[in-house]
Design a protein around this motif. Structure first.
Motif: not given
Length: 509
Positions: A265-266, A272-282, A317-323, A339-343
């Motif tokens: 999810x990042x 955002x902006x549709x960037x989550x689609x396809x992320x089951x292939x990660x 994503x959630x209240x327990x998510x690392x940041x 530096x970024x949770x999407x990395x």
């Protein structure tokens, strides 16, 4: 649906009616290069009445040949300087698709061989392309009874060659299933179980780590990525450990870390902006490594030991998510500022590599690899190609060049990227509070050297940086980014390729 079955055919009479095959699919660079006179005459006659013959895949009525069907599928641009062995793969897929549409269930694939350097593996490449063409998504196979499928493909090869191709295709089939299946059906626990089932009754040693306390102790960076998913049992992370060890003396050792982010999810830095689609292939990296282990379990090559760790996690994503801004100590004892949770993929890999590093230190001729759909930058740089970033030890031994040569020969071409001092500059924590910064806070696709510098982070965070050329125990390490090559066609929902399984297998064996 099981993997396509390749059958060795030693008798050239198999091309004729009554052989049990129901179509002859000829892949050729030219009608003049067809070895069988009967096929050549029919193809030449067909070309006289249909200009498409020899220019595109065409079906000819062929009395006397197997099934009465002759399909001629040309290798386009064969003589071009820029064509490569994938031209045979393209032709085989088109020919097989046409045979299937015509009702064939047991086609015989005849490849007019070329012994020129870049086409020397044309037959196995064409055969494996048929497996890629026939694979269908696991969800579809489980929901719909499959009918009118290809039962087997005949090849004019030896029994041993057919065995190798079947083993490779079994591994690729598993890898596609793991990579290409939606995030609930192939959640981390389900991915792990799918591997356990696939490896049952083989020579592989398999262990699955699921206990939270153990994961947080031994895989702290991975567990940070998974922190928000622990509350949902079906999303909880797993680490799958798989080992192949040949009988007898071990001459070479290989260690693989596979990124298995089953959904991204990042995290707190949400896509955002549709960037989550396809992320089951990660999870393509872990999938490819699992497929490689499956192939090894069937062929049992001598003289090698192969150890793999697959990090399976959902970046929720959630209240327990690392940041971002957190400082987390890796398994290697390196303090990492987020530096970024999407990395997140590099965090998963760093802990896996640290464990593998400890296993590799005293093993003969050890080589370590990370395999991952890691960055959008690699797609910007190289399109649909794999990239390999080596440490200096690997570069000195020509590991990347060997992988590139094998990939080129086997239809999995890749690009070599050079690790530079600027890559290490990008991972310096400006505050000095942490030993290393995981990433900047911009997408990799708009970051200069966005697919190279993660290799510097992996070396530092895993402890591998201490095993450079001038160390007491230098270790070969290569990072393999398959973000561009793991999927063909539609970038979100296209068919998984299982890359770079074939090239890695050839490197090992």
């Amino acid at each position: 649906m099981t993997p396509v079955n390749f059958v060795d055919v030693k008798d050239n009479d198999a091309i004729f009616e009554g052989s049990g095959w129901d179509a002859v699919v000829v892949v050729t660079s030219s009608l003049d290069n067809i070895e069988f006179d009967e096929i050549s005459l029919l193809a030449s006659h067909g070309a006289n009445i249909d200009a498409r013959v020899g220019r595109s895949a065409t079906l000819l009525f062929a009395p006397g040949l197997a099934g009465g069907r002759l399909i001629v599928s040309p290798v386009l641009n064969y003589a071009s300087d820029v064509q490569d062995v994938r031209g045979y793969a393209d032709a085989a897929r088109k020919g097989l698709s046409l045979a299937k549409e015509a009702g064939a269930r047991k086609p015989l694939l005849v490849v007019s061989l070329s012994h020129e350097g870049k086409y020397r593996q044309s037959l196995p490449v064409a055969a494996l392309a048929c497996g890629q063409e026939l694979w269908q998504a696991l969800e579809l196979r489980e929901a719909v009874i499959q009918r009118d499928t290809i039962e087997s493909i005949g090849l004019l090869v030896s029994t041993e060659q057919a065995k190798v191709l079947n083993a490779i295709e079994s591994g690729r089939h598993l890898a596609r299933d793991l990579c290409g299946t939606e995030p609930e059906r192939m959640s981390a626990p389900n991915f792990a179980q799918y591997c356990v089932n696939a490896f049952a009754n083989t020579c592989l040693k398999v262990a699955v780590i699921e206990d939270r306390a153990v994961l947080e102790r031994d895989y702290p960076l991975l567990s940070a990525v998974a922190r928000s998913s622990f509350a949902v049992p079906r999303h909880q992370p797993r680490v799958v450990k798989v080992e192949y060890c040949a009988d007898g003396d071990i001459e070479r050792s290989y260690f693989f870390a596979g990124k298995g982010v089953v959904y991204d999810t990042g995290g707190a830095d949400i896509k955002v902006a549709g960037g989550m689609a396809g992320m089951s292939r990660d999870k393509g990296g872990a999938a490819a490594v699992a497929g490689l282990m499956k192939t090894l379990s069937i062929l049992k090559p001598k003289g090698i030991r192969v150890v793999a760790e697959l990090g399976l996690v959902r970046n929720s994503i959630g209240s327990e998510a690392f940041v971002t801004d957190e400082i987390i100590t890796s398994h290697a004892g390196v303090r990492v500022r987020i530096g970024n949770t999407d990395a997140e993929g590099r965090l998963v890999l760093a802990d896996l590599l640290s464990h593998l590093r400890l296993k590799a230190i005293n093993e003969p001729n050890a080589q370590l690899f990370s395999v991952a759909t890691l960055t959008g930058h690699v797609v910007r740089c190289y399109g649909g190609y794999t990239a390999v970033v080596e440490n200096p030890v690997a570069r000195e031994q020509g590991v990347g060049e060997r992988l590139q040569q094998l990939g080129e020969a086997w239809g999995e071409p890749l690009e070599l990227s050079r690790l530079r001092r600027e890559d290490y500059a990008k991972i310096v924590d400006p505050s000095g509070a942490a030993d290393v910064l995981s990433s900047n806070n911009a997408p990799s696709s708009v970051t200069a050297r966005g697919h190279q510098y993660p290799a510097a982070f992996l070396l530092k965070a895993s402890g591998l940086q201490a095993h450079g050329i001038n160390s007491d125990k230098p270790l070969v390490y290569a990072h393999v980014d398959i973000a561009g090559s793991a999927i063909e066609g539609d970038p979100l929902y296209g068919k998984p390729t299982a890359a770079p399984l074939v090239g890695l297998f050839q490197h090992l064996c």
